[in-house]
Design a protein around this motif. Structure first.
Motif, PDB file in Angstrom:
ATOM      1  N   LEU A 186       0.825  -1.222   0.000  1.00 40.02           N
ATOM      2  CA  LEU A 186       0.000   0.000   0.000  1.00 40.02           C
ATOM      3  C   LEU A 186       0.855   1.267   0.000  1.00 40.02           C
ATOM      4  O   LEU A 186       0.443   2.284  -0.551  1.00 40.02           O
ATOM      5  CB  LEU A 186      -0.956  -0.010   1.195  1.00 40.02           C
ATOM      6  CG  LEU A 186      -2.053  -1.074   1.121  1.00 40.02           C
ATOM      7  CD1 LEU A 186      -2.905  -1.039   2.391  1.00 40.02           C
ATOM      8  CD2 LEU A 186      -2.935  -0.901  -0.109  1.00 40.02           C
ATOM      9  N   TYR A 224       1.488   1.581  -3.654  1.00 38.59           N
ATOM     10  CA  TYR A 224       0.282   1.735  -4.454  1.00 38.59           C
ATOM     11  C   TYR A 224      -0.436   3.056  -4.152  1.00 38.59           C
ATOM     12  O   TYR A 224      -0.730   3.837  -5.063  1.00 38.59           O
ATOM     13  CB  TYR A 224      -0.594   0.524  -4.149  1.00 38.59           C
ATOM     14  CG  TYR A 224      -1.884   0.436  -4.871  1.00 38.59           C
ATOM     15  CD1 TYR A 224      -1.924   0.106  -6.225  1.00 38.59           C
ATOM     16  CD2 TYR A 224      -3.074   0.652  -4.197  1.00 38.59           C
ATOM     17  CE1 TYR A 224      -3.140   0.002  -6.880  1.00 38.59           C
ATOM     18  CE2 TYR A 224      -4.286   0.543  -4.847  1.00 38.59           C
ATOM     19  CZ  TYR A 224      -4.318   0.228  -6.193  1.00 38.59           C
ATOM     20  OH  TYR A 224      -5.517   0.141  -6.826  1.00 38.59           O
ATOM     21  N   MET A 225      -0.687   3.326  -2.872  1.00 38.60           N
ATOM     22  CA  MET A 225      -1.430   4.542  -2.512  1.00 38.60           C
ATOM     23  C   MET A 225      -0.601   5.802  -2.763  1.00 38.60           C
ATOM     24  O   MET A 225      -1.135   6.825  -3.187  1.00 38.60           O
ATOM     25  CB  MET A 225      -1.902   4.461  -1.060  1.00 38.60           C
ATOM     26  CG  MET A 225      -2.960   3.384  -0.851  1.00 38.60           C
ATOM     27  SD  MET A 225      -3.583   3.309   0.846  1.00 38.60           S
ATOM     28  CE  MET A 225      -4.993   2.171   0.607  1.00 38.60           C
ATOM     29  N   SER A 226       0.716   5.737  -2.524  1.00 40.47           N
ATOM     30  CA  SER A 226       1.557   6.911  -2.795  1.00 40.47           C
ATOM     31  C   SER A 226       1.634   7.183  -4.291  1.00 40.47           C
ATOM     32  O   SER A 226       1.660   8.337  -4.721  1.00 40.47           O
ATOM     33  CB  SER A 226       2.978   6.705  -2.248  1.00 40.47           C
ATOM     34  OG  SER A 226       2.956   6.437  -0.867  1.00 40.47           O
ATOM     35  N   SER A 227       1.664   6.121  -5.102  1.00 40.69           N
ATOM     36  CA  SER A 227       1.724   6.296  -6.554  1.00 40.69           C
ATOM     37  C   SER A 227       0.443   6.932  -7.076  1.00 40.69           C
ATOM     38  O   SER A 227       0.477   7.803  -7.942  1.00 40.69           O
ATOM     39  CB  SER A 227       1.930   4.944  -7.253  1.00 40.69           C
ATOM     40  OG  SER A 227       3.144   4.372  -6.843  1.00 40.69           O
ATOM     41  N   ILE A 228      -0.686   6.492  -6.540  1.00 37.88           N
ATOM     42  CA  ILE A 228      -1.961   7.096  -6.943  1.00 37.88           C
ATOM     43  C   ILE A 228      -1.980   8.575  -6.555  1.00 37.88           C
ATOM     44  O   ILE A 228      -2.364   9.437  -7.348  1.00 37.88           O
ATOM     45  CB  ILE A 228      -3.135   6.333  -6.298  1.00 37.88           C
ATOM     46  CG1 ILE A 228      -3.236   4.940  -6.930  1.00 37.88           C
ATOM     47  CG2 ILE A 228      -4.447   7.101  -6.447  1.00 37.88           C
ATOM     48  CD1 ILE A 228      -4.240   4.032  -6.263  1.00 37.88           C
TER      49      ILE A 228
END
Lengths: 293, 293
Positions: free
Chosen positions: A171, A174-178
């Motif tokens: 996460l 994933y969440m930082s990339s989003i």
């Protein structure tokens, strides 16, 4: 006796209990507010009056309560878990998993710690996934039932923290990339470039990102951070340009200025000519220094 | 007269000049230190004594100097650019491109602004790419020569800032995502999970990331941020767990705590139940407020 008990009947807990009933298990359910048990007793489940009663009704209990302290609270410190298995599916930190394992072990119970990568509607389907960590023989004994919660489920490690560690690490990426993409959208539109034009430029970079991820793993394993391609210095220079350009449009570059900070630290620590994966030993240094300060 | 001049003979400028000579163009080159011109004159290029002389030798000049102010400095404010085209390939901000265009226009010149997405060795090959922005008819007139620099090259927009905007926006996403993965590696290993085990969990998320990027574009276009799936609140909760877990290992979660900050702002601004792309209007709000403060 039931085959399995489920604590916590929110959307996820209810979906899990329904799935287990559908697959032919006898299921005891419990929820703090009792009305949530009604659809499950209608489907063939049994409702317990207390969490303790639910745990005592089955050899294995799946907890989908909000977190591990909610579980400890509703079971109480005096509970005897001899011969019982607790499967905790509440999202939490690796430390939460470790603490709960100690608490369960002290009461003669056994524990698996799981993380859910599925929406409630996906539970029990081929695309539902629950990752479980804990002793392999405990996993083997319960695998058939636990795999019933979704086709992408599996045992990810013997250490009780493994499921949480893998989940949170994934996460972070994933969440930082989003978040970074969202920031890129706002940056681009401030200079007159629409999101659909931007995405045409971002999409071809996704396979490059995958290669970069694999390259980082190889570099960390070899410890070799030399390169004749883009360096930490290059990355810092680019994020510095972003930072300057953001200032001209009064944008707050939250994610990219964090990236700028990371690569600036790399430059100031003498890593400017390393491949960007050199941020890994840099972050280890920072961690080790804080541990000793 | 030559067909084209190249200013700046570092690795990239030299590769560009060599490529143009190889493709049959007559090329004049200039570099601050003259010895770098020797391999190019040996290959058939002409060396100019000054940058001004180089610009005056060709209808079009490609600048690969370190930045646009270096170009302005070595040409001098008195230069007359009537009928000449400057193609600036120095990495810079959108504002740099705009300022240089004004400077060139004031001297009766024309300008394209480009960004290079290629290593020097890729220039002139099918995988080399240079993106150019500027007036379409100026592009059409010079496209054949400029496309010779690499198969992935193209005209990306008529606004002079478009190439820089797209380049920096793409890098916000790409470089921040790589930094996030590096942080994830250090987080995981502190809890005993090796990079190669982590990457097995990250790799399946890459197609999800692509879908999320496309979904963000659709949501920003529609302005509809409602969801019954993961929300800004969910993202905030997960990044909060990362932050807590990082504290237990003395790690400094530079990128993920920036993501936590972004989603925390979303929660405090009443967007907890929105899809994570709700960060886009949130970031706009923040920008608009700073512009008016």
């Amino acid at each position: 006796m039931s085959d399995v008990s489920v604590l916590g009947l929110g959307l996820m807990g209810s979906s899990i209990a329904h799935t287990l009933i559908d697959k032919g298990y006898s299921v005891t359910v419990w929820n703090r507010t009792t009305e949530k048990a009604a659809p499950l007793t209608a489907a063939g489940g049994k409702a317990a009056f207390t969490a303790v009663e639910a745990v005592e009704s089955s050899p294995i209990t799946i907890s989908v309560l909000v977190d591990s302290s909610a579980l400890v609270e509703c079971l109480g410190d005096d509970i005897d878990l001899t011969g019982r298995t607790i499967v905790n599916l509440a999202t939490g930190t690796p430390a939460d998993a470790r603490e709960l394992e100690q608490w369960v072990t002290k009461r003669n119970g056994l524990m698996l710690s799981g993380t859910i990568s599925a929406y409630p509607k996906d539970i029990g389907t081929p695309v539902g996934g629950v990752n479980y960590a804990g002793p392999i023989e405990l996993w083997n004994r319960n695998a058939e039932m636990l795999l019933a919660l979704g086709g992408l489920s599996g045992h990810v490690g013997e250490v009780i923290t493994d499921a949480s560690t893998l989940d949170l690490s994934m996460l972070i990426f994933y969440m930082s990339s989003i978040a970074a993409f969202q920031e890129a959208v706002v940056f681009a539109e401030a200079f007159g470039v629409s999101p659909d034009r931007l995405v045409e430029f971002v999409r071809p970079g996704l396979p490059v990102l995958e290669r970069e991820v694999d390259e980082t793993v190889r570099r960390v394993e070899s410890g070799d951070y030399t390169t004749d391609e883009a360096t930490i210095g290059t990355f810092h220079h680019c994020m510095d340009l972003v930072w300057k350009a953001s200032a001209t449009i009064a944008a707050r570059p939250i994610i990219s200025s964090a990236a700028r900070e990371l690569f600036a630290l790399g430059v100031s620590e003498g890593r400017a000519n390393e491949i960007p994966s050199g941020a890994v030993p840099l972050l280890r240094q920072i961690r080790d220094r804080s541990q000793h300060s």
